[in-house]
Design a protein around this motif. Structure first.
Motif, PDB file in Angstrom:
ATOM      1  N   ASN A 210      -4.666  -3.456   2.954  1.00 32.29           N
ATOM      2  CA  ASN A 210      -4.985  -4.488   3.954  1.00 32.29           C
ATOM      3  C   ASN A 210      -6.402  -5.057   3.776  1.00 32.29           C
ATOM      4  O   ASN A 210      -7.235  -4.467   3.106  1.00 32.29           O
TER       5      ASN A 210
ATOM      6  N   LEU B  59       0.127  -0.143   2.451  1.00 33.65           N
ATOM      7  CA  LEU B  59      -0.427  -1.470   2.723  1.00 33.65           C
ATOM      8  C   LEU B  59      -1.901  -1.523   2.337  1.00 33.65           C
ATOM      9  O   LEU B  59      -2.728  -0.769   2.868  1.00 33.65           O
TER      10      LEU B  59
ATOM     11  N   THR C 238      -1.944  -6.952   2.030  1.00 35.21           N
ATOM     12  CA  THR C 238      -1.728  -7.636   3.299  1.00 35.21           C
ATOM     13  C   THR C 238      -3.047  -8.145   3.864  1.00 35.21           C
ATOM     14  O   THR C 238      -4.119  -7.617   3.553  1.00 35.21           O
TER      15      THR C 238
ATOM     16  N   ASN D 180       1.808 -11.378   3.822  1.00 35.39           N
ATOM     17  CA  ASN D 180       2.732 -10.264   3.534  1.00 35.39           C
ATOM     18  C   ASN D 180       3.032  -9.335   4.711  1.00 35.39           C
ATOM     19  O   ASN D 180       3.476  -8.202   4.508  1.00 35.39           O
ATOM     20  N   ILE D 181       2.821  -9.794   5.905  1.00 39.89           N
ATOM     21  CA  ILE D 181       3.093  -8.951   7.077  1.00 39.89           C
ATOM     22  C   ILE D 181       4.617  -8.831   7.261  1.00 39.89           C
ATOM     23  O   ILE D 181       5.164  -7.731   7.261  1.00 39.89           O
TER      24      ILE D 181
END
Ligand code: GTP
Ligand code: MG
Length: 184
Positions: A130, A128, A161, A168-169
């Motif tokens: 983030n 991820l 994310t 996109n979680i």
């Protein structure tokens, strides 16, 4: 009275969320499970837990037991205990801080050396990227290079994310669960 409800399959999966300090592991889980985000940073101590229940399809209920492991645990020696019997993982880095990406490999090696599926293969792991609501730095600005990095390093995929903007979680969680189901 007899019930006409068909039998539902229930699955419980232990999922790890790991990565460097302050990358947004707790924020990812809070957003996913509680639809909540806070700017305030409180470092996780040791490990926290959260449970997410999914109606996967008409006949399947999935319980995800999310293990939110403190970034500072990479320097500790508890990860073997925490990783035990996990069937999937997210490794989280912060797109604004390249050193958190450089550490991804160390987390992946730690993971693969300490937990395997019953057949000895690595557990599915999704990367991820983030805080994608902010200015990105490094390899993550080149999606094709990221694809290549993931292939070479055994990631089942990667997502940009934002726990802040809810980007996109759900999608990344869905992708991991799909991979886990392939092994079940
Ligand atoms: P440790 O528990 O120390 O390992 O950190 P962590 O990975 O759990 O990080 P945490 O979720 O606590 O987030 C750290 C900081 O980053 C907090 O101030 C969050 O508000 C912020 N943050 C997390 N996700 C995002 C995001 O997607 N976008 C932005 N802008 N900030 C975020
Ligand atoms: Mg945390």
């Amino acid at each position: 009275m007899t019930s006409s409800t068909p039998e539902k399959r229930e699955c419980l999966y232990k999922i790890l969320v790991i990565g460097e300090l302050g990358t947004g592991k707790t924020s990812f889980i809070k957003r996913y499970v509680h639809q909540f985000f806070s700017q305030n940073y409180r470092a996780t101590i040791g490990v926290d837990f959260a449970l997410k229940v999914l109606s996967w399809d008409e006949s399947t209920i999935i319980r995800l037991q999310l293990w939110d492991i403190a970034g500072q645990e990479r320097y500790g020696n508890m990860t073997r205990v925490y990783y035990k019997e996990a069937v999937g993982a997210f490794i989280v880095f912060d797109v604004t801080r390249t050193p958190t990406f450089d550490a991804v490999n160390k987390w992946k090696k730690d993971l693969d050396s300490k937990v395997q599926l019953p057949d000895g293969s690595p557990i599915p792991c999704i990367l991820l990227a983030n805080k994608c609501d902010q200015q990105k730095q490094g390899l993550v600005t080149m999606p094709q290079k990221m694809d290549e990095y993931c292939r070479q390093n055994g990631f089942a995929g990667w997502f940009e994310t934002s726990a802040k903007d809810n980007t996109n979680i759900e999608e990344s969680a869905k992708a991991l669960v799909s991979k886990i189901l392939l092994n079940d």
